[in-house]
Scaffold this motif. Structure first.
Motif, PDB file in Angstrom:
ATOM      1  N   GLY A 182       0.773  -1.236   0.000  1.00 54.82           N
ATOM      2  CA  GLY A 182       0.000   0.000   0.000  1.00 54.82           C
ATOM      3  C   GLY A 182       0.803   1.284   0.000  1.00 54.82           C
ATOM      4  N   LYS A 183       2.093   1.199  -0.357  1.00 52.45           N
ATOM      5  CA  LYS A 183       2.919   2.405  -0.263  1.00 52.45           C
ATOM      6  C   LYS A 183       3.228   3.052  -1.602  1.00 52.45           C
ATOM      7  CE  LYS A 183       4.335   1.743   4.248  1.00 52.45           C
ATOM      8  NZ  LYS A 183       4.870   2.563   5.318  1.00 52.45           N
ATOM      9  N   CYS A 184       3.017   2.324  -2.695  1.00 47.75           N
ATOM     10  CA  CYS A 184       3.285   2.951  -3.985  1.00 47.75           C
ATOM     11  C   CYS A 184       1.985   2.952  -4.780  1.00 47.75           C
ATOM     12  CB  CYS A 184       4.404   2.229  -4.735  1.00 47.75           C
ATOM     13  SG  CYS A 184       3.960   0.613  -5.398  1.00 47.75           S
ATOM     14  N   SER A 185       2.058   3.278  -6.060  1.00 52.07           N
ATOM     15  CA  SER A 185       0.807   3.395  -6.806  1.00 52.07           C
ATOM     16  C   SER A 185       0.760   2.448  -7.996  1.00 52.07           C
ATOM     17  CB  SER A 185       0.620   4.839  -7.264  1.00 52.07           C
ATOM     18  OG  SER A 185       1.760   5.225  -8.001  1.00 52.07           O
ATOM     19  N   SER A 186       1.618   1.452  -8.013  1.00 50.18           N
ATOM     20  CA  SER A 186       1.700   0.621  -9.212  1.00 50.18           C
ATOM     21  C   SER A 186       0.589  -0.426  -9.309  1.00 50.18           C
ATOM     22  CB  SER A 186       3.058  -0.051  -9.308  1.00 50.18           C
ATOM     23  OG  SER A 186       3.184  -1.030  -8.311  1.00 50.18           O
ATOM     24  N   CYS A 187      -0.201  -0.580  -8.247  1.00 48.01           N
ATOM     25  CA  CYS A 187      -1.253  -1.606  -8.297  1.00 48.01           C
ATOM     26  C   CYS A 187      -2.650  -1.012  -8.395  1.00 48.01           C
ATOM     27  CB  CYS A 187      -1.161  -2.493  -7.061  1.00 48.01           C
ATOM     28  SG  CYS A 187      -1.692  -1.654  -5.568  1.00 48.01           S
ATOM     29  N   LEU A 188      -2.727   0.302  -8.665  1.00 46.06           N
ATOM     30  CA  LEU A 188      -4.043   0.947  -8.728  1.00 46.06           C
ATOM     31  C   LEU A 188      -4.876   0.359  -9.867  1.00 46.06           C
ATOM     32  CD1 LEU A 188      -3.172   4.743  -8.222  1.00 46.06           C
ATOM     33  CD2 LEU A 188      -3.761   3.038  -6.495  1.00 46.06           C
ATOM     34  N   MET A 189      -6.099  -0.031  -9.561  1.00 47.81           N
ATOM     35  CA  MET A 189      -6.989  -0.603 -10.567  1.00 47.81           C
ATOM     36  C   MET A 189      -8.411  -0.105 -10.335  1.00 47.81           C
ATOM     37  SD  MET A 189      -5.596  -4.533 -10.750  1.00 47.81           S
ATOM     38  CE  MET A 189      -6.140  -4.916 -12.407  1.00 47.81           C
ATOM     39  N   LYS A 190      -9.255  -0.429 -11.299  1.00 46.51           N
ATOM     40  CA  LYS A 190     -10.661  -0.066 -11.180  1.00 46.51           C
ATOM     41  C   LYS A 190     -11.382  -1.249 -10.543  1.00 46.51           C
ATOM     42  CE  LYS A 190     -12.578   2.610 -14.617  1.00 46.51           C
ATOM     43  NZ  LYS A 190     -13.317   2.795 -15.884  1.00 46.51           N
ATOM     44  N   VAL A 191     -12.017  -1.004  -9.409  1.00 44.12           N
ATOM     45  CA  VAL A 191     -12.707  -2.085  -8.708  1.00 44.12           C
ATOM     46  C   VAL A 191     -14.177  -1.711  -8.564  1.00 44.12           C
ATOM     47  CG1 VAL A 191     -12.842  -3.407  -6.553  1.00 44.12           C
ATOM     48  CG2 VAL A 191     -10.609  -2.747  -7.457  1.00 44.12           C
ATOM     49  N   ASN A 192     -15.042  -2.546  -9.103  1.00 41.33           N
ATOM     50  CA  ASN A 192     -16.482  -2.254  -9.131  1.00 41.33           C
ATOM     51  C   ASN A 192     -16.751  -0.837  -9.643  1.00 41.33           C
ATOM     52  OD1 ASN A 192     -17.034  -4.798  -8.125  1.00 41.33           O
ATOM     53  ND2 ASN A 192     -17.123  -4.117  -5.996  1.00 41.33           N
ATOM     54  N   GLY A 193     -15.986  -0.450 -10.664  1.00 39.59           N
ATOM     55  CA  GLY A 193     -16.198   0.853 -11.300  1.00 39.59           C
ATOM     56  C   GLY A 193     -15.439   2.000 -10.662  1.00 39.59           C
ATOM     57  N   ILE A 194     -14.912   1.796  -9.458  1.00 43.12           N
ATOM     58  CA  ILE A 194     -14.199   2.885  -8.769  1.00 43.12           C
ATOM     59  C   ILE A 194     -12.711   2.816  -9.138  1.00 43.12           C
ATOM     60  CG2 ILE A 194     -13.675   3.941  -6.525  1.00 43.12           C
ATOM     61  CD1 ILE A 194     -16.672   3.774  -6.964  1.00 43.12           C
ATOM     62  N   PRO A 195     -12.164   3.894  -9.713  1.00 49.37           N
ATOM     63  CA  PRO A 195     -10.752   3.855 -10.098  1.00 49.37           C
ATOM     64  C   PRO A 195      -9.811   4.080  -8.903  1.00 49.37           C
ATOM     65  CG  PRO A 195     -11.704   5.966 -10.704  1.00 49.37           C
ATOM     66  CD  PRO A 195     -12.813   5.165 -10.092  1.00 49.37           C
ATOM     67  N   ASN A 196      -8.530   3.841  -9.145  1.00 47.04           N
ATOM     68  CA  ASN A 196      -7.464   4.132  -8.177  1.00 47.04           C
ATOM     69  C   ASN A 196      -7.598   3.397  -6.850  1.00 47.04           C
ATOM     70  OD1 ASN A 196      -6.213   5.748 -10.022  1.00 47.04           O
ATOM     71  ND2 ASN A 196      -7.037   7.662  -9.192  1.00 47.04           N
ATOM     72  N   VAL A 197      -8.090   2.177  -6.906  1.00 46.91           N
ATOM     73  CA  VAL A 197      -8.146   1.363  -5.685  1.00 46.91           C
ATOM     74  C   VAL A 197      -6.800   0.653  -5.532  1.00 46.91           C
ATOM     75  CG1 VAL A 197      -9.263  -0.608  -4.555  1.00 46.91           C
ATOM     76  CG2 VAL A 197     -10.637   1.051  -5.831  1.00 46.91           C
ATOM     77  N   ARG A 198      -6.243   0.712  -4.347  1.00 49.63           N
ATOM     78  CA  ARG A 198      -4.957   0.035  -4.112  1.00 49.63           C
ATOM     79  C   ARG A 198      -5.233  -1.471  -3.939  1.00 49.63           C
ATOM     80  NH1 ARG A 198      -1.973   3.360   0.496  1.00 49.63           N
ATOM     81  NH2 ARG A 198      -4.058   3.403   1.380  1.00 49.63           N
ATOM     82  N   THR A 199      -5.062  -2.194  -5.024  1.00 50.21           N
ATOM     83  CA  THR A 199      -5.465  -3.600  -5.017  1.00 50.21           C
ATOM     84  C   THR A 199      -4.547  -4.466  -4.148  1.00 50.21           C
ATOM     85  OG1 THR A 199      -4.227  -3.917  -7.067  1.00 50.21           O
ATOM     86  CG2 THR A 199      -6.595  -3.542  -7.264  1.00 50.21           C
ATOM     87  N   CYS A 200      -3.398  -3.932  -3.756  1.00 53.68           N
ATOM     88  CA  CYS A 200      -2.490  -4.758  -2.947  1.00 53.68           C
ATOM     89  C   CYS A 200      -2.915  -4.816  -1.491  1.00 53.68           C
ATOM     90  CB  CYS A 200      -1.053  -4.267  -3.072  1.00 53.68           C
ATOM     91  SG  CYS A 200      -0.692  -2.779  -2.149  1.00 53.68           S
TER      92      CYS A 200
END
Lengths: 477, 168
Positions: A65-83
Motif C-alpha cells: 500500500g505504499k506505492c501506486s503501481s497496483c491501482l486498478m478499477k474495482v467495481n467501477g471505482i478507479p485508483n483502488v490500491r489492489t495490494c
C-alpha cells in the motif's frame, strides 16, 4: 501458481473460503482474506495497469500500500490500491487505461458525521513498533486505539519466516511470523481497540489534543482523537534507475515476500536479486524454500552488506552472490523476460565486456528502504535528511518524542533499522506517550531506561555504527 | 580503508578461514563425541547459542561478540544447532573412517533416517552421497528448525554443510 507444501508455512490452514472475482469479465478463483493483487497474480495476471502517456505495462511493486503501481478499477471505482484491498465474491476488477474517471452513474456517499473514537494514545501502524507501542502504552494504563491500512496486523513480520537475532528475551531464535502472533495475542489480552483496513490520511493538532483522520475500507470516515499519538508507519521500498525498471516482474523484495510467505503465491520461476543486504539474502533463502530458482544475487558494493551467516546460508544452496556487479537493464515486452548485469570497477563504472544475461521472469530489488514520514511531515514535525537512517527522518528526543509535543515516532518511520530495534523503540514510544498523556505513573520511566539500554547494547557492534552516526544528527537531548 | 575479508566478498568461509577465525577442535576431541563448531566469524547482535547452552561451553564477552566454543566443555547436545537464527552452528563427530555432520535443514523434504542424500559443500556443489543417521524434526527442535545428522566420508567432514534430498 499457488504454493502448497512449504517447510515453514501451512497455506492450507491459512486459506479461507473460495470466492470468484472477475478480471475484465473473466472469472478468477480467489480466497477470502487475500488481496485483489495476490489473487490476480496467482492467476498469472501481472500487468495491473498501463501508464497514461506511453501506455507501458505496470505491475505490482511494493505490495503493502505504499506505492501506486497496483491501482486498478474495482467495481467501477478507479485508483483502488489492489495490494491492500481484500477480494469479495463477485468483485469486478479492470485495468486502468488513460486517465481514470469516477463512474457517472453512482452517486458519492452522503455526508454524515464520522464516527469518533477517543483514546489516550492513538497508534498509527500495526507492525512491530506500533504493536509494541500499543501493548506498552496500555500496560502503563492508557486507553489505546491502533489503526493500520493493511488487512492484517503484524506489519512486515507476517512475511518474515526466518528466525530473529538478538537476545532470547527480545524474541531471538523465534520466527517473525510467530512474533506477529505473540504480539497480536498481547494486544488482544489488553483490549486494545484495533482498526484494520483503515488508512490514516491526516494527522492534525486539535488544541492540546491530536486528531487522526482515518478512512476505513475506502469509504468510511473515522476520526481518532488522542491525547498523544505514536506514528509507526514503517518504510517504503527504494527503486533504483535502470532501463526497464517499470516492467511487470520488477518487484520490491518485500512484495515477493508478501506474495509467497503471506499469501502462498509463487512470484515466478526464476529470479535475480539486486542487493546483498540482509533483505536480499533472506529473500534468496526464502525463495529457495518456496521452490523458486534464484539465478544470482548482484551487489554493487565490494562486499556483502548483510549478515555473513545469511550469505553462507544461501551460498551452500548453490546461489551465487556477485559482489561489485550491478543490473544494467531489464528486458522483455509485456513483462520481465531477462536481466542484464555487469561488473563494476573500483570507481563504480561498468567494465565493458563483462555483461551477463540471466533468463529470469522476476527481478527483486533489495536496495534499501526509506522511512514513511508523510503524516509527521504534514503535522509539522521538524525533518532532517540523514542518509545513515535511510533518508528524511524527524528530529526526536531519546523518548521518541518529535518536535511537536505529544507526537511520537517509532520503528522504521524513525529511521531504517530492523525489527528488534523497532520493537524496543515502540516500547519506549508507547510508554512515553502514556506518560505524556498523564495516565502512566512515573515508575514507568524505569522501563524506558531499560529499553534504552537494550537498544544501546544492540547497536553497539559494527552493524550499529552507521545508525549511531545517524542518530547523533536527529536525537535532541 | 581496511581490507575486506575474503569471506565477505564471497559469502562463505574457506576451511583455512575457519581455522583462522573459529579454531577447530582437536582430532582427539572429534573422535570422543559430537562437538559444536560455530561458523560465525562476524560481530552481530545475537546471543541465543550462548543462552541455550546447558554447559556454558559457548563464550561471548558481549552480545555483539562472536561465539567461541570451549570444545572440552561441549557435550554435543545440538541445542545450539537447533536454535541458531543464522543456521551457522554445525556438529562434527569422527566415527571410524566416517564423519557425522549435524546440520540445520529447513528445506522440504526432510529426509528419513537411513535415507541416502546428496552432500553439498559451502558453495552448493555436490561432493558426494551420505547416509542420514539422525533427524530431529521441527516439532522436537528447540529452535523450530529440523536438524539432520548425516554420515559422510571422513575427508569431507569440513566440506559438507548442506544436503539435498532427491526422491523419484
Amino acid at each position: 501458481m499457488r504454493l502448497t507444501e512449504h517447510p515453514i508455512l501451512n497455506f492450507e490452514k491459512i486459506r479461507k473460503r473460495e470466492v470468484t472475482i472477475y478480471f475484465e469479465g473473466q472469472p478468477i478463483k480467489a480466497y477470502e482474506g487475500e488481496t485483489i493483487a495476490m489473487a490476480l497474480h496467482a492467476a498469472g495476471i501481472r500487468t495491473l495497469q498501463h501508464s497514461i502517456n506511453k501506455h507501458r505495462p505496470r505491475g505490482l511493486f511494493c505490495a503493502i500500500g505504499k506505492c501506486s503501481s497496483c491501482l486498478m478499477k474495482v467495481n467501477g471505482i478507479p485508483n483502488v490500491r489492489t495490494c491492500i484491498t481484500l477480494v469479495e465474491d463477485g468483485m469486478q476488477i479492470e485495468r486502468q487505461e488513460e486517465k481514470p474517471a469516477l463512474p457517472k452513474t453512482t452517486k458519492p456517499p452522503k455526508w454524515k458525521e464520522p464516527q469518533r473514537i477517543e483514546a489516550d494514545v492513538v497508534v498509527i501502524g500495526g507492525g512491530p513498533a506500533g504493536m509494541m507501542a500499543a501493548i506498552n502504552a496500555s500496560e502503563a494504563g492508557a486507553r489505546v486505539v491502533l489503526l493500520d491500512e493493511n488487512p492484517m496486523l503484524g506489519g512486515q513480520l507476517v512475511k518474515q519466516t526466518h528466525k530473529f537475532f538478538g537476545k532470547r528475551e527480545q524474541f531471538a531464535g523465534v520466527r517473525g511470523i510467530k512474533i506477529a502472533e505473540i504480539l497480536q495475542e498481547e494486544l488482544k489480552k489488553r483490549n486494545v481497540e484495533v482498526f484494520l483496513e483503515t488508512s490514516a490520511i491526516m494527522l492534525l493538532q486539535d488544541g492540546e489534543e491530536k486528531l487522526v483522520v482515518g478512512v476505513r475500507k475506502n469509504k468510511e470516515l473515522i476520526e481518532f482523537k488522542g491525547k498523544t499519538v505514536v506514528v509507526a508507519t514503517g518504510a517504503m521500498e527504494r527503486m533504483i534507475p535502470f532501463e526497464g525498471n517499470d516492467l511487470p516482474g520488477v518487484y520490491g523484495a518485500g512484495a515477493i515476500q508478501t506474495l509467497m510467505n503471506t499469501y502462498g503465491v509463487k512470484p515466478g520461476d526464476r529470479v535475480l536479486i539486486v542487493g546483498a543486504g540482509n533483505v536480499g539474502l533472506i529473500l534468496a533463502y526464502q525463495l529457495y524454500q518456496a521452490g523458486v530458482k534464484v539465478e544470482a544475487i548482484v551487489e554493487a558494493m565490494p562486499k556483502i552488506g548483510g549478515y555473513f551467516v545469511h550469505a553462507a546460508k544461501v551460498r551452500r544452496l548453490g546461489i551465487p552472490i556477485l559482489t561489485r556487479h550491478t543490473i544494467l537493464r531489464a528486458e522483455g515486452k509485456e513483462k520481465v523476460e531477462r536481466a542484464v548485469v555487469a561488473q563494476l570497477d573500483e570507481n563504480w563504472n561498468v567494465i565493458p565486456g563483462t555483461e551477463k544475461v540471466f533468463e529470469v521472469d522476476v527481478i527483486a530489488l533489495a536496495v534499501g528502504l526509506r522511512p514513511s514520514i508523510e503524516l509527521l511531515h504534514q503535522a509539522g514535525c521538524q525533518i532532517k535528511y540523514v542518509p545513515e537512517l535511510g533518508g528524511h527522518v524527524v528530529i526526536r528526543d531519546s523518548r521518541m518524542e518529535t518536535t511537536i509535543k505529544g507526537i511520537f515516532v517509532a520503528g522504521d518511520s524513525a529511521g531504517i533499522e530492523e525489527a528488534t530495534t523497532a520493537m524496543l523503540e515502540g516500547k519506549i514510544a508507547g510508554i512515553a506517550a502514556a506518560l505524556s498523556a498523564g495516565v502512566a505513573s512515573p515508575e514507568w520511566l524505569k522501563e524506558i531506561e531499560k529499553a534504552q539500554k537494550e537498544l544501546d547494547e544492540f547497536r553497539s557492534g559494527p552493524f550499529g555504527r552507521k545508525v549511531l552516526e545517524g542518530l547523533k544528527k536527529v536525537v535532541i537531548q | 580503508m581496511s581490507e575486506i575479508p575474503r569471506y565477505l566478498r564471497e559469502g562463505y568461509l574457506s576451511v583455512e578461514e575457519l581455522k583462522r577465525y573459529i579454531g577447530l577442535p582437536s582430532e582427539e576431541r572429534l573422535r570422543q563425541r559430537p562437538v559444536a563448531v560455530p561458523e560465525c566469524p562476524q560481530e552481530i547482535p545475537c546471543t541465543p547459542c550462548a543462552e541455550i547452552c546447558p554447559t556454558n561451553a559457548i563464550l561471548m564477552e558481549h552480545p555483539n561478540a562472536t561465539p567461541k566454543v570451549d570444545y572440552e566443555k561441549c557435550i554435543g547436545c545440538s541445542l545450539c544447532v537447533q536454535i541458531c537464527p543464522g543456521l551457522a552452528f554445525f556438529m562434527i563427530h569422527y566415527v571410524g573412517d566416517k564423519a557425522r555432520v549435524t546440520l540445520p535443514h529447513e528445506i522440504l523434504p526432510v529426509p528419513n533416517v537411513g535415507e541416502e542424500v546428496v552432500l553439498l559443500n559451502r558453495v552448493g556443489e555436490e561432493v558426494g552421497k551420505g547416509k542420514v543417521v539422525t533427524v530431529v524434526p521441527r516439532e522436537k527442535s528447540r529452535g523450530d528448525t529440523p536438524i539432520v545428522t548425516v554420515e559422510v566420508p571422513l575427508e569431507l567432514a569440513w566440506d559438507v554443510r548442506a544436503i539435498k534430498v532427491v526422491r523419484e
